[in-house]
Design a protein around this motif. Sequence first.
Motif, mmCIF file in Angstrom:
data_model
loop_
_atom_site.group_PDB
_atom_site.id
_atom_site.type_symbol
_atom_site.label_atom_id
_atom_site.label_comp_id
_atom_site.label_asym_id
_atom_site.label_seq_id
_atom_site.Cartn_x
_atom_site.Cartn_y
_atom_site.Cartn_z
ATOM 1 N N TRP A 117 24.404 61.500 15.236
ATOM 2 C CA TRP A 117 25.086 62.616 14.573
ATOM 3 C C TRP A 117 26.496 62.780 15.120
ATOM 4 O O TRP A 117 26.723 62.702 16.333
ATOM 5 C CB TRP A 117 24.363 63.927 14.848
ATOM 6 C CG TRP A 117 23.158 64.204 14.028
ATOM 7 C CD1 TRP A 117 22.472 63.342 13.224
ATOM 8 C CD2 TRP A 117 22.468 65.447 13.944
ATOM 9 N NE1 TRP A 117 21.409 63.977 12.641
ATOM 10 C CE2 TRP A 117 21.380 65.272 13.075
ATOM 11 C CE3 TRP A 117 22.651 66.686 14.523
ATOM 12 C CZ2 TRP A 117 20.491 66.294 12.759
ATOM 13 C CZ3 TRP A 117 21.773 67.704 14.218
ATOM 14 C CH2 TRP A 117 20.706 67.508 13.339
ATOM 15 N N SER A 119 29.127 65.893 15.408
ATOM 16 C CA SER A 119 28.930 67.338 15.401
ATOM 17 C C SER A 119 30.200 68.067 15.817
ATOM 18 O O SER A 119 31.081 67.492 16.453
ATOM 19 C CB SER A 119 27.791 67.693 16.377
ATOM 20 O OG SER A 119 27.665 69.089 16.538
ATOM 21 N N ASP A 134 22.512 71.127 16.165
ATOM 22 C CA ASP A 134 22.174 71.532 14.798
ATOM 23 C C ASP A 134 22.581 72.974 14.519
ATOM 24 O O ASP A 134 22.274 73.504 13.468
ATOM 25 C CB ASP A 134 20.691 71.300 14.497
ATOM 26 C CG ASP A 134 19.752 72.072 15.408
ATOM 27 O OD1 ASP A 134 20.225 72.638 16.420
ATOM 28 O OD2 ASP A 134 18.550 72.088 15.134
ATOM 29 N N TRP A 138 27.426 69.222 11.161
ATOM 30 C CA TRP A 138 27.115 67.877 11.647
ATOM 31 C C TRP A 138 26.992 66.930 10.470
ATOM 32 O O TRP A 138 26.756 67.350 9.349
ATOM 33 C CB TRP A 138 25.845 67.857 12.498
ATOM 34 C CG TRP A 138 24.644 68.504 11.867
ATOM 35 C CD1 TRP A 138 24.277 69.812 11.974
ATOM 36 C CD2 TRP A 138 23.673 67.894 11.015
ATOM 37 N NE1 TRP A 138 23.146 70.048 11.248
ATOM 38 C CE2 TRP A 138 22.743 68.883 10.648
ATOM 39 C CE3 TRP A 138 23.489 66.601 10.527
ATOM 40 C CZ2 TRP A 138 21.655 68.611 9.821
ATOM 41 C CZ3 TRP A 138 22.406 66.335 9.709
ATOM 42 C CH2 TRP A 138 21.511 67.353 9.371
ATOM 43 N N GLU A 140 25.076 63.207 9.713
ATOM 44 C CA GLU A 140 24.174 62.169 10.198
ATOM 45 C C GLU A 140 24.690 60.809 9.734
ATOM 46 O O GLU A 140 24.906 60.594 8.545
ATOM 47 C CB GLU A 140 22.764 62.401 9.672
ATOM 48 C CG GLU A 140 21.777 61.403 10.222
ATOM 49 C CD GLU A 140 20.350 61.690 9.803
ATOM 50 O OE1 GLU A 140 19.726 60.765 9.263
ATOM 51 O OE2 GLU A 140 19.882 62.830 10.014
#
Length: 187
Positions: A117, A119, A134, A138, A140
């Motif tokens: 990820w 972020s 999370d 973010w 992926e």
Amino acid sequence: MLTRLPRTAVLWTAVVVFAAGATVGLWWFQPWKAVTDTRVSEQLSEVAETASPAATASAAPATSVRTAGPALVSRGEFVTQEHDTSGTARVVRAADGSHRLELVGLATLNGPDLRVWLSDQPVRAGRSGWDVFDDGRWVELGRLKGNRGDQAYDIPAGTDLARLTSVSIWCKRFAVSFGAAPLTSVS
């Protein structure tokens, strides 16, 4: 009149329930991954890790045509969070303007459902950084290809790299970060 189940029927029912529970538990936790490694050795970009002062002083203005080769945009060293993690993360811009994240010398524990990820959350070592990624924005980039070695992930066009300033090896199943690296601009 109450009838009793035969003792063997109760025993077999218990065995079936236990086996089903063990199967689900093994699938969920995947404990064998804690003792196995997946090594990856992908070709990484050849970029200068640091620019010399002379090169920086004579660099062309930002409006000029980009160099023909890949350029290092940002980089950072992994810190340990849920599990011991080391290596370097770097964002590289290709000559065509596309970007990719490269993990150089990554070493972490293998685990279930590991993802890579980008972020906007700050990187904090140890337990305080386990579950923050999370909480914000973010992106992926995909499943972790391996817990050891060099690997690269394409960054989707339009990703705001100015705001996404860290990378996490994220265990999606348990919502924890195995390790993370802050991405610091090199320009």
